[in-house]
Design a protein around this motif. Structure first.
Motif, mmCIF file in Angstrom:
data_model
loop_
_atom_site.group_PDB
_atom_site.id
_atom_site.type_symbol
_atom_site.label_atom_id
_atom_site.label_comp_id
_atom_site.label_asym_id
_atom_site.label_seq_id
_atom_site.Cartn_x
_atom_site.Cartn_y
_atom_site.Cartn_z
ATOM 1 N N ASP A 1 -64.259 77.835 -15.869
ATOM 2 C CA ASP A 1 -63.044 78.524 -16.278
ATOM 3 C C ASP A 1 -63.321 80.024 -16.183
ATOM 4 O O ASP A 1 -64.477 80.452 -16.255
ATOM 5 N N LYS A 2 -62.287 80.837 -16.032
ATOM 6 C CA LYS A 2 -62.524 82.283 -15.881
ATOM 7 C C LYS A 2 -62.597 82.997 -17.230
ATOM 8 O O LYS A 2 -63.657 83.474 -17.635
ATOM 9 N N THR A 3 -61.489 83.041 -17.938
ATOM 10 C CA THR A 3 -61.412 83.857 -19.147
ATOM 11 C C THR A 3 -62.294 83.281 -20.250
ATOM 12 O O THR A 3 -62.154 82.130 -20.638
ATOM 13 N N PRO B 1 -72.168 64.467 -9.308
ATOM 14 C CA PRO B 1 -71.838 64.707 -10.715
ATOM 15 C C PRO B 1 -71.310 66.127 -10.938
ATOM 16 O O PRO B 1 -71.799 67.085 -10.347
ATOM 17 N N VAL B 2 -70.310 66.244 -11.817
ATOM 18 C CA VAL B 2 -69.593 67.503 -12.028
ATOM 19 C C VAL B 2 -69.851 68.036 -13.427
ATOM 20 O O VAL B 2 -69.778 67.294 -14.413
ATOM 21 N N LEU B 3 -70.122 69.335 -13.505
ATOM 22 C CA LEU B 3 -70.207 70.041 -14.787
ATOM 23 C C LEU B 3 -69.020 70.978 -14.889
ATOM 24 O O LEU B 3 -68.712 71.721 -13.959
ATOM 25 N N MET B 4 -68.321 70.926 -16.030
ATOM 26 C CA MET B 4 -67.197 71.825 -16.296
ATOM 27 C C MET B 4 -67.565 72.723 -17.460
ATOM 28 O O MET B 4 -68.020 72.243 -18.507
ATOM 29 N N ALA B 5 -67.386 74.039 -17.293
ATOM 30 C CA ALA B 5 -67.688 74.991 -18.365
ATOM 31 C C ALA B 5 -66.428 75.763 -18.712
ATOM 32 O O ALA B 5 -65.757 76.304 -17.828
ATOM 33 N N GLY B 6 -66.096 75.794 -20.006
ATOM 34 C CA GLY B 6 -64.908 76.512 -20.463
ATOM 35 C C GLY B 6 -64.992 76.812 -21.937
ATOM 36 O O GLY B 6 -65.962 76.454 -22.610
ATOM 37 N N ASP B 7 -63.948 77.468 -22.459
ATOM 38 C CA ASP B 7 -63.993 77.854 -23.869
ATOM 39 C C ASP B 7 -62.677 77.640 -24.600
ATOM 40 O O ASP B 7 -62.634 77.713 -25.823
ATOM 41 N N GLY B 8 -61.593 77.389 -23.894
ATOM 42 C CA GLY B 8 -60.289 77.323 -24.543
ATOM 43 C C GLY B 8 -59.823 75.910 -24.822
ATOM 44 O O GLY B 8 -60.384 74.930 -24.320
ATOM 45 N N VAL B 9 -58.753 75.813 -25.615
ATOM 46 C CA VAL B 9 -58.152 74.510 -25.905
ATOM 47 C C VAL B 9 -57.687 73.854 -24.610
ATOM 48 O O VAL B 9 -57.796 72.638 -24.428
ATOM 49 N N VAL C 1 -69.427 71.650 -20.774
ATOM 50 C CA VAL C 1 -70.147 72.722 -21.474
ATOM 51 C C VAL C 1 -69.125 73.677 -22.075
ATOM 52 O O VAL C 1 -68.303 74.249 -21.347
ATOM 53 N N ALA C 2 -69.166 73.849 -23.388
ATOM 54 C CA ALA C 2 -68.227 74.727 -24.084
ATOM 55 C C ALA C 2 -68.927 76.006 -24.505
ATOM 56 O O ALA C 2 -70.040 75.972 -25.027
ATOM 57 N N MET C 3 -68.260 77.138 -24.282
ATOM 58 C CA MET C 3 -68.738 78.419 -24.794
ATOM 59 C C MET C 3 -68.281 78.494 -26.245
ATOM 60 O O MET C 3 -67.170 78.917 -26.542
ATOM 61 N N GLY C 4 -69.150 78.060 -27.149
ATOM 62 C CA GLY C 4 -68.740 77.853 -28.536
ATOM 63 C C GLY C 4 -68.837 79.060 -29.432
ATOM 64 O O GLY C 4 -68.397 78.997 -30.583
ATOM 65 N N ALA C 5 -69.415 80.183 -28.959
ATOM 66 C CA ALA C 5 -69.590 81.344 -29.838
ATOM 67 C C ALA C 5 -68.252 81.882 -30.303
ATOM 68 O O ALA C 5 -68.082 82.246 -31.462
ATOM 69 N N ARG C 6 -67.265 81.942 -29.372
ATOM 70 C CA ARG C 6 -65.940 82.417 -29.750
ATOM 71 C C ARG C 6 -64.853 81.504 -29.213
ATOM 72 O O ARG C 6 -63.676 81.831 -29.270
ATOM 73 N N GLY C 7 -65.251 80.354 -28.664
ATOM 74 C CA GLY C 7 -64.280 79.457 -28.068
ATOM 75 C C GLY C 7 -63.558 78.601 -29.094
ATOM 76 O O GLY C 7 -63.834 78.632 -30.284
#
Length: 766
Positions: free
Chosen positions: A310-312, A503-511, A524-530
Motif C-alpha cells: 500500500d502507498k500511504t 506466495p504473496v505478501l501484502m503490506a499495509g496500514d489502513g482499515v 504485514v501491518a504497519m502497526g505503529a500508527r496503523g
C-alpha cells in the motif's frame, strides 16, 4: 488441578532422576547392586508411566512421534535388566524435556514481557480528586494521571506539559521519546519522566496494548507447518529405527543390540530442534519490534515471491511534513511559520499538528494565541503577538484578506499534485503559504533493493490514489507494477492475480487494507500508527514505524528455518550412524544413551542460535547502534532550518533591497559555518571513519565524503562572493550568480541528507 499436578511432576523429573542415578551409584559402589537396581528401575518406571500417558494422549489427537521409541527403550531396559541404561535413558529424556522448556521459555521472553507489564488500574480525575479505578471502568474522554514509572493504560492524548516515554516494549527503540501536549500516546508505553495528564481516546479493551496482547496470545497458540513437517519426518524415522533394531536382533539374536539401537535413537532431535528454532525466530522478531503470529507465519515469510505495498503509511510516512515555505518579499519565512504554528496550537486538525511539529523541529518559540475562532475543515483565525492571523485553505484565507498580486501568485504556487497548502493572512493581507506533503520513507530504496536481493520476483504498488498521484511516486521507485484508484475489494483481486507468480505478501496500514492482508499468504501491518483492523487481519505486525523491519523479518525467518533444518539433518545423521554402530555391537545400551544425550544437547544448542545474530565471519555488516542512528537523524532534523534558510534567501534575493542583501547573506554564511559545516565534518571524521573501520574498507563511503567536499566548496564560494560585494550592493549579474549557487547548495545538501539517512538505516545494528 490434574494439569497443574502433572506440570509440577514434570518439572521435578530431572532433579529426581539425577538423585536416583547418584544414589544408585553410591549403593553400587558400596556393594549393594540390588538396591541400586531397585532405585534405577523405579525411576525408569516412573518416567515410562508419564511418557505412556503422553503417548496415549497424542494418539487420541491422531498424533504420533518418536516418544514411542523412548518408551520402547525404557521398557526394554526394564525387561532385559539393564537398570543403569534405563535410568540414563530416563535422565536423558527428562533433561531433553527440561532443556526444551528452558529454550522455549528463553525464546518467549520478549513476548511474555508484554503480558507481565499489563497495568491493572489507573488514576482517574473525578470531582476534582484522583480515584484509583479498574482499567475496565475507563471510558473515552476520561482524564487520567500517568505517574512516573507507570505503564500508560489506554490510548490517549497528552493534555498538558511534556511526556517522556519509554516505548521500547512496543517498538524496540532503546531511547525514550518526547511527546508534547496534544500528541497521541500508545498504551503500553512507560512514563520515563514527570507525571502527566492523559485524555483517554479508547477503552482498555480497544487500546493498542490490549490489541498487542491479543496478538501475542494468538502467536503462542499457533503451530508451525514446519513442526508438522517434522512430525512426518518423525514417523519415517520411527519406522527406520524399528527396522534397524529388528535387523540387528534378527542377525544377532541378541536383544541387547536391539535395545542399544532404540536407546541411541531416543529422543530424536526432530522433536526438539524445530520448535526451539522457530520459537527463537519469533522471539528475535519481537525483540526488533516485529510481532509474528506464530511459527506458521514465520515459515511462510521464507517463500515470498511477490510483495504488494500500500502507498500511504507504508511506502510513505503517512503524515504531512512541511516541504516548502513561500512568503512575501521582506518577510522572514521562519517568522511566517512561527506565527502560523502558534495559532494552529489551538486546532486539533492533523494539518495543524503537522505545522506545529515542523515549527518545533526548527526550534521556533511558539506563543499562546488569543481570540481564537475555528471553522472546522476550513481554517482558524486569532491573534498572535498583536497580529491578526488567518490560517487555512486559500479560499478561507482570501475571504479574510484583500486582493493583491501576491495573493494570485500564491494561488498559482500551491497548485501541485500530492501536496496540501496552508495559506497565511496577516492583518488582512496574504503573507505567504506553507506546502505540506506525505513524503516517501527514507529507507524505501534500501528495502526494495533488499527484497529483490532476497529472491522476491515482483514488487507491486497498490493505492487508492489517483493515477497521476500514484505514478508520481512510482516514477522513482523500483517497482514492477502500479495499481491506482484501488478499493478494498480491488486489492484482494490483485492478491489473487499475483498469486500466479508464487506466495504473496501484502503490506499495509489502513482499515481498507485489512481484507487484502487477510487474503494474502502473509499479511504485514504497519502497526505503529496503523488501524487496529489491519493489525488484527495481518500475520505480522511491525510495531516500530520502520518499513525496513520487513526485510529483517524475512532474513530472521529464513535463518531460523535453515538452523532448524541444519539441526534436524545433523541430529538424524548422527543418530542413524550411532544406530548402525549399535546394530553391529559397537555400542552398549549405556554408551548409546550417553552418546544420544550429547547429540540432543548439541542440536538444541544449535537451534538456540536463532535467538541471536549470525556469528560467522562476513555474516555481519558494520552496525550503528539505535542510539547513534537516532542521534544522527535528530541532527538532520535540527539542521532543517538551515537548509530552509538557504532556499528562502535564494527565493527572495531578487526582491531584497540592495542595502539588505549583504546582511541576509552574512547571516546565512554564519549559519553555514557554525552549524552545517561542523556537522559534515563530524560525519566524515567520526561516523564515516567508524563504518570504514568496521568494514575494513578504507574506500567505503568515498562518494559521500566527496559530497562533503563539494558542500564545503560551495560554502567557501558563497563566502568569497559575499566578501567581493560592492559597498552599494551586488550587481544584477552577481545576484544571479549568488542565487544560482544557493539553489545548487540547497539541492546537494538535501540530497546528501536523504542519502545519509538511507545508508545509516541500512547499517543499523541488529
Amino acid at each position: 488441578m490434574l494439569n497443574e499436578l502433572g506440570s509440577i511432576v514434570r518439572r521435578l523429573l530431572l532433579p529426581l532422576m539425577a538423585c536416583l542415578l547418584i544414589a544408585g551409584g553410591i549403593l553400587w559402589l558400596i556393594g549393594q547392586p540390588k538396591g541400586a537396581a531397585w532405585l534405577w528401575n523405579g525411576g525408569t518406571a516412573l518416567v515410562l508411566a508419564i511418557l505412556l500417558v503422553d503417548i496415549v494422549a497424542g494418539l487420541l489427537r491422531l498424533e504420533a512421534g518418536l516418544d514411542l521409541i523412548a518408551a520402547l527403550a525404557m521398557g526394554g531396559a526394564l525387561v532385559l535388566g539393564e537398570s543403569l541404561a534405563g535410568i540414563i535413558i530416563a535422565l536423558m529424556f527428562s533433561s531433553g524435556r527440561a532443556l526444551e522448556d528452558f529454550a522455549q521459555n528463553r525464546a518467549r521472553r520478549e513476548m511474555t514481557a508484554l503480558l507481565s507489564r499489563v497495568p491493572k488500574s489507573a488514576a482517574r480525575y473525578a470531582d476534582g480528586a484522583l480515584q484509583e479505578v479498574a482499567l475496565a471502568d475507563l471510558l473515552p474522554g476520561d482524564r487520567i494521571l500517568v505517574r512516573c514509572g507507570e505503564v500508560v493504560p489506554v490510548d490517549g492524548v497528552i493534555e498538558n506539559g511534556v511526556a517522556v516515554l519509554d516505548e521500547s516494549a512496543l517498538t524496540g527503540e532503546a531511547l525514550p521519546v518526547r511527546r508534547l501536549a496534544g500528541a497521541p500516546v500508545m498504551s503500553g508505553s512507560t512514563n520515563a519522566g514527570d507525571p502527566f495528564d492523559l485524555q483517554a481516546t479508547s477503552t482498555a479493551a480497544e487500546s493498542t496494548y490490549a490489541g498487542i496482547i491479543r496478538l501475542v496470545e494468538a502467536a503462542g497458540a499457533a503451530k508451525a507447518p514446519m513442526a508438522r513437517l517434522a512430525d512426518r519426518y518423525a514417523l519415517v524415522f520411527l519406522f527406520a529405527t524399528l527396522a534397524i533394531a529388528g535387523i540387528a536382533y534378527g542377525l544377532s539374536r541378541d536383544p541387547i543390540r536391539a535395545l542399544a539401537v532404540l536407546v541411541v535413537a531416543t529422543p530424536c532431535p526432530l522433536l526438539l530442534a524445530v520448535p526451539v528454532a522457530i520459537i527463537s525466530g519469533v522471539s528475535r522478531c519481537a525483540k526488533k519490534g516485529i510481532l509474528v503470529k506464530g511459527g506458521g507465519a514465520l515459515e511462510r515469510l521464507t517463500n515470498i515471491k511477490t510483495v504488494i505495498f500500500d502507498k500511504t503509511g507504508t511506502i510513505t510516512d503517512g503524515r504531512a511534513s512541511l516541504v516548502e515555505i513561500k512568503s512575501e518579499s521582506g518577510r522572514d519565512p521562519l517568522e511566517l511559520l512561527r506565527l502560523a504554528a502558534s495559532l494552529d496550537q489551538s486546532s486539533p486538525h492533523v494539518m495543524a499538528r503537522a505545522l506545529v511539529s515542523a515549527a518545533r523541529d526548527r526550534g521556533l518559540s511558539l506563543h499562546t494565541p488569543v481570540d481564537v475562532k475555528e471553522q472546522p475543515g476550513s481554517g482558524i483565525s486569532g491573534q498572535v503577538d498583536g497580529h491578526r492571523l488567518t490560517v487555512g485553505g486559500f479560499a478561507y484565507a482570501q475571504a479574510h484578506a484583500a486582493e493583491t498580486p501576491f495573493a494570485q501568485e500564491i494561488k498559482t504556487w500551491i497548485q501541485r499534485d500530492g501536496t496540501a497548502a496552508i495559506v497565511v493572512a496577516i492583518n488582512g493581507t496574504i503573507a505567504g503559504a506553507l506546502l505540506l506533503a506525505d513524503q516517501v520513507r527514507p529507507e524505501v530504496g534500501t528495502v526494495l533493493r533488499n527484497l529483490h536481493g532476497a529472491g522476491v520476483a515482483r514488487i507491486v504498488l497498490a493505492t487508492g490514489d489517483r493515477v497521476d498521484q500514484a505514478a508520481s511516486v512510482a516514477a522513482f521507485l523500483d517497482v514492477d507494477d502500479v495499481a491506482s484508484e484501488m478499493k478494498p475489494s480491488d486489492k484482494t483481486d490483485i492478491v489473487a492475480r499475483e498469486r500466479s507468480y508464487g506466495p504473496v505478501l501484502m503490506a499495509g496500514d489502513g482499515v481498507n487494507d485489512a481484507p487484502a492482508l487477510a487474503a494474502a499468504d502473509i499479511g504485514v501491518a504497519m502497526g505503529a500508527r496503523g488501524a487496529a483492523a489491519s493489525s488484527e487481519a495481518a500475520d505480522v505486525v511491525i510495531l516500530v514505524d520502520r518499513l525496513d523491519r520487513l526485510v529483517s523479518a524475512i532474513h530472521i525467518a529464513r535463518r531460523s528455518r535453515n538452523i532448524a533444518l541444519q539441526s534436524v539433518y545433523a541430529g538424524m545423521g548422527l543418530s542413524i550412524a550411532a544406530m548402525v554402530a549399535a546394530a553391529f555391537g559397537y555400542l552398549a545400551p549405556v554408551e548409546g544413551a550417553l552418546l544420544q544425550e550429547i547429540i540432543d544437547v548439541a542440536v538444541i544448542l544449535n537451534a538456540l542460535r536463532a535467538l541471536g545474530r549470525p556469528i560467522w565471519p562476513g555474516s555481519r555488516q558494520a552496525g550503528l547502534s539505535t542510539e547513534t542512528l537516532l542521534g544522527l537523524e535528530a541532527e538532520h532534523h535540527a539542521l532543517a532550518s538551515v537548509i530552509d534558510e538557504i532556499r528562502m534567501t535564494a527565493d527572495h534575493l531578487q526582491q531584497l533591497p540592495q542595502a539588505d542583501i549583504r546582511k541576509h547573506l552574512s547571516k546565512l554564511d554564519l549559519l553555514l559555518h557554525e552549524q552545517l559545516l561542523p556537522h559534515e565534518q563530524r560525519d566524515d571524521k567520526e561516523v564515516y571513519a567508524k563504518i570504514r573501520r568496521q568494514t575494513s574498507m578504507p574506500d567505503a563511503l568515498a562518494g559521500m565524503s566527496r559530497v562533503h567536499m563539494e558542500i564545503r566548496r560551495q560554502v567557501h564560494n558563497l563566502t568569497s562572493l559575499c566578501k567581493a560585494l560592492p559597498a552599494d550592493g551586488p550587481s544584477e549579474a552577481q545576484r544571479a550568480e549568488i542565487q544560482r549557487l544557493l539553489y545548487g547548495l540547497e539541492a546537494i545538501t538535501r540530497l546528501h541528507f536523504a542519502q545519509e539517512e538511507e545508508i545509516y538505516r541500512s547499517l543499523e545494528s541488529d
